[in-house]
Design a protein around this motif. Structure first.
Motif, PDB file in Angstrom:
ATOM      1  N   LEU A 172     -52.396  71.366 -63.442  1.00  0.00           N
ATOM      2  CA  LEU A 172     -53.399  70.823 -62.526  1.00  0.00           C
ATOM      3  C   LEU A 172     -52.846  69.609 -61.782  1.00  0.00           C
ATOM      4  N   LEU A 173     -52.137  68.756 -62.507  1.00  0.00           N
ATOM      5  CA  LEU A 173     -51.536  67.580 -61.881  1.00  0.00           C
ATOM      6  C   LEU A 173     -50.460  67.986 -60.875  1.00  0.00           C
ATOM      7  N   ILE A 174     -49.605  68.926 -61.252  1.00  0.00           N
ATOM      8  CA  ILE A 174     -48.552  69.362 -60.329  1.00  0.00           C
ATOM      9  C   ILE A 174     -49.166  69.993 -59.084  1.00  0.00           C
ATOM     10  N   ASN A 175     -50.181  70.814 -59.267  1.00  0.00           N
ATOM     11  CA  ASN A 175     -50.826  71.444 -58.111  1.00  0.00           C
ATOM     12  C   ASN A 175     -51.435  70.395 -57.184  1.00  0.00           C
ATOM     13  N   TYR A 176     -51.989  69.354 -57.763  1.00  0.00           N
ATOM     14  CA  TYR A 176     -52.522  68.241 -56.968  1.00  0.00           C
ATOM     15  C   TYR A 176     -51.407  67.591 -56.147  1.00  0.00           C
ATOM     16  N   LEU A 177     -50.277  67.329 -56.784  1.00  0.00           N
ATOM     17  CA  LEU A 177     -49.162  66.680 -56.084  1.00  0.00           C
ATOM     18  C   LEU A 177     -48.616  67.550 -54.955  1.00  0.00           C
ATOM     19  N   LEU A 178     -48.685  68.862 -55.134  1.00  0.00           N
ATOM     20  CA  LEU A 178     -48.134  69.781 -54.138  1.00  0.00           C
ATOM     21  C   LEU A 178     -49.098  70.100 -53.006  1.00  0.00           C
ATOM     22  N   LEU A 236     -46.480  53.965 -54.649  1.00  0.00           N
ATOM     23  CA  LEU A 236     -47.019  55.217 -54.110  1.00  0.00           C
ATOM     24  C   LEU A 236     -47.492  56.143 -55.230  1.00  0.00           C
ATOM     25  N   TRP A 237     -46.684  56.257 -56.275  1.00  0.00           N
ATOM     26  CA  TRP A 237     -47.066  57.112 -57.398  1.00  0.00           C
ATOM     27  C   TRP A 237     -48.366  56.615 -58.046  1.00  0.00           C
ATOM     28  N   ASN A 238     -48.446  55.331 -58.292  1.00  0.00           N
ATOM     29  CA  ASN A 238     -49.659  54.808 -58.922  1.00  0.00           C
ATOM     30  C   ASN A 238     -50.888  55.041 -58.051  1.00  0.00           C
ATOM     31  N   GLU A 239     -50.713  54.923 -56.748  1.00  0.00           N
ATOM     32  CA  GLU A 239     -51.837  55.145 -55.841  1.00  0.00           C
ATOM     33  C   GLU A 239     -52.298  56.599 -55.880  1.00  0.00           C
ATOM     34  N   SER A 257     -53.049  63.344 -51.933  1.00  0.00           N
ATOM     35  CA  SER A 257     -51.699  63.063 -52.413  1.00  0.00           C
ATOM     36  C   SER A 257     -50.684  63.136 -51.275  1.00  0.00           C
ATOM     37  N   ALA A 258     -50.827  64.146 -50.420  1.00  0.00           N
ATOM     38  CA  ALA A 258     -49.898  64.308 -49.297  1.00  0.00           C
ATOM     39  C   ALA A 258     -49.919  63.092 -48.377  1.00  0.00           C
ATOM     40  N   LEU A 272     -51.746  58.820 -58.279  1.00  0.00           N
ATOM     41  CA  LEU A 272     -52.265  59.162 -59.605  1.00  0.00           C
ATOM     42  C   LEU A 272     -53.654  58.565 -59.836  1.00  0.00           C
ATOM     43  N   ASP A 273     -53.910  57.414 -59.248  1.00  0.00           N
ATOM     44  CA  ASP A 273     -55.274  56.864 -59.305  1.00  0.00           C
ATOM     45  C   ASP A 273     -56.261  57.829 -58.652  1.00  0.00           C
ATOM     46  N   LYS A 274     -55.856  58.397 -57.519  1.00  0.00           N
ATOM     47  CA  LYS A 274     -56.717  59.370 -56.827  1.00  0.00           C
ATOM     48  C   LYS A 274     -56.965  60.594 -57.704  1.00  0.00           C
ATOM     49  N   PHE A 275     -55.912  61.044 -58.385  1.00  0.00           N
ATOM     50  CA  PHE A 275     -56.062  62.201 -59.273  1.00  0.00           C
ATOM     51  C   PHE A 275     -57.092  61.910 -60.358  1.00  0.00           C
TER      52      PHE A 275
END
Length: 422
Positions: free
Chosen positions: A322-328, A41-44, A333-334, A46-49
């Motif tokens: 920026l990465l954290i905001n993407y994850l949140l 899930l994380w790799n998927e 990501s959701a 992060l690929d999107k990011f």
């Protein structure tokens, strides 16, 4: 394990992600713990990011939780920790005291990390000494699971959502009598949770106290522990809990092998993120309410979960934010992570993913949303905290196996606690 990936053009307008950071090429190291399913899930995500922000390359480091913190401690000591990392509250205080986590308040104030949709208790769970050092990427709360179908079969009304400990005692006695009247003699109303950390902590919180004080001392007194152990002693004597030797045969940490999933007890007290696994292990429909509250029905609900932090020595705080905001806050990501760690802080993202969840996952999500405004994150555990938890468990077992009276068990506990917390 370490991987790097790259992707295509940004899509921030399509997905609602934050505006792109500097186009300068940047490499961020990202670390998390978990099993293979979580790594996927994380790799998927992060690929999107990286598709959205191709100027940022992500080096990925992941392992199981025990190896994760062993490795992180070594990296912190060497000054070479990852830029962004998942963080456990109970492990965070040492890193904060050593100045190894970046305060996030300025990034939050500038909306580089947008938490405007988060409840205050969820935000507070990431604060130490008045500053924010981590943000929840998944929230859990203590809950009482109950076998709703069994309650119906024996004609007992379900517990009210915001019940008290006195109402819990009355309900399990009522349920045990109904089970007996219906000829069900091999099922108990509740397991014995007198030695479970989430439950005795909730009991102390319900009294306006805590397991530990902010300065690392005990947060409760002798009478609190007497009352707690006496409550479970009363329930054992009433025959509403399994005998201790019977309960010991069932591993509580594996849902499908536990007494609740096997139909031996009608109630189970566990963190909310274990609800779906228990439902999947059972044919009967189950539901959940709060762990019993204090007499005013407001105190006693805890809040915990998995958080994410930025290394204090990162050279790229804006990109890390920026990465954290993407994850949140990013819908992509959701939709990938869903409630892997429990419901996220953003109500908007939770509403977005709700149609994608299983019915039991929806119940768990809605439960956390319902309690998040009244819950509070407990004080952090000091050095020796795990041993204190163990000693309360041993005290409960000593009373259950009739090796000690409640008063003897409490006296012995406080002697040990004084030694442990010197």
């Amino acid at each position: 394990m370490s991987l790097a990936a790259c992707g295509g053009a940004p899509k921030s307008e399509e997905s609602g992600a934050s505006p792109a950071a500097s186009p300068e090429k940047v490499e961020l190291r990202v670390a998390w713990w978990g099993g293979e399913a979580r790594h996927k899930l994380w790799n998927e995500t992060l690929d999107k990011f990286q598709e959205k922000y191709p100027h940022i390359t992500l080096k990925r480091e992941y392992t199981d939780i025990n190896a994760f913190f062993d490795k992180l401690n070594t990296q912190m000591a060497a000054g070479s920790a990852p830029d962004v990392m998942t963080m456990a509250r109970k492990r965070s205080s040492d890193y904060v005291q050593r100045g190894q986590l970046l305060p996030l308040d300025d990034l939050i104030a500038s909306k580089a990390i947008d938490v405007s949709d988060f409840s205050q208790p969820v935000l507070d769970s990431g604060k130490l000494n008045g500053k924010t050092y981590m943000i929840s990427i998944g929230t859990i709360a203590s809950a009482t699971f109950y076998n709703a179908d069994l309650f119906k079969r024996v004609g007992v009304s379900p517990p009210r959502f915001d019940w008290t400990w006195d109402e819990f005692v009355a309900k399990v006695i009522e349920l045990q009598e109904a089970l007996k009247k219906n000829g069900i003699t091999d099922v108990w109303a509740t397991g014995d949770y007198g030695g479970d950390e989430y439950e005795f902590r909730a009991f102390f919180l319900g009294r306006g106290k805590d397991l530990f004080s902010p300065d690392g001392k005990l947060g409760f007194d002798r009478q609190d522990l007497i009352d707690w152990l006496s409550l479970w002693d009363k329930l054992r004597k009433a025959g509403v809990t399994p005998p201790p030797e019977v309960q010991a045969e069932y591993p509580s940490e594996i849902p499908e092998q536990g007494m609740f999933a096997r139909g031996k007890v009608a109630m189970l007290m566990r963190p909310s993120n274990q609800f779906n696994a228990n439902q999947q292990a059972m044919k009967d429909e189950i539901d959940l309410v709060r762990v019993p509250a204090g007499t005013d029905r407001t105190k006693g609900q805890d809040l915990d979960g998995t958080h994410i932090s930025i290394y204090a020595k990162t050279k790229h705080p804006k990109e890390a934010a920026l990465l954290i905001n993407y994850l949140l806050n990013d819908p992509d990501s959701a939709k990938i992570l869903k409630i892997e760690y429990g419901p996220v802080g953003s109500r908007k993202m939770n509403d977005l993913i709700k149609p994608l969840l299983k019915p039991a996952e929806v119940k768990s999500l809605e439960f956390v949303q319902k309690v998040s405004d009244i819950a509070r994150a407990p004080n952090l555990s000091p050095t020796g905290g795990a041993e204190i938890v163990k000693q309360i468990k041993l005290a409960n077992e000593a009373v259950a196996f009739k090796k000690k009276s409640v008063e003897q068990a409490v006296d012995d506990f406080f002697k040990e606690a004084e030694r442990i917390l010197k």
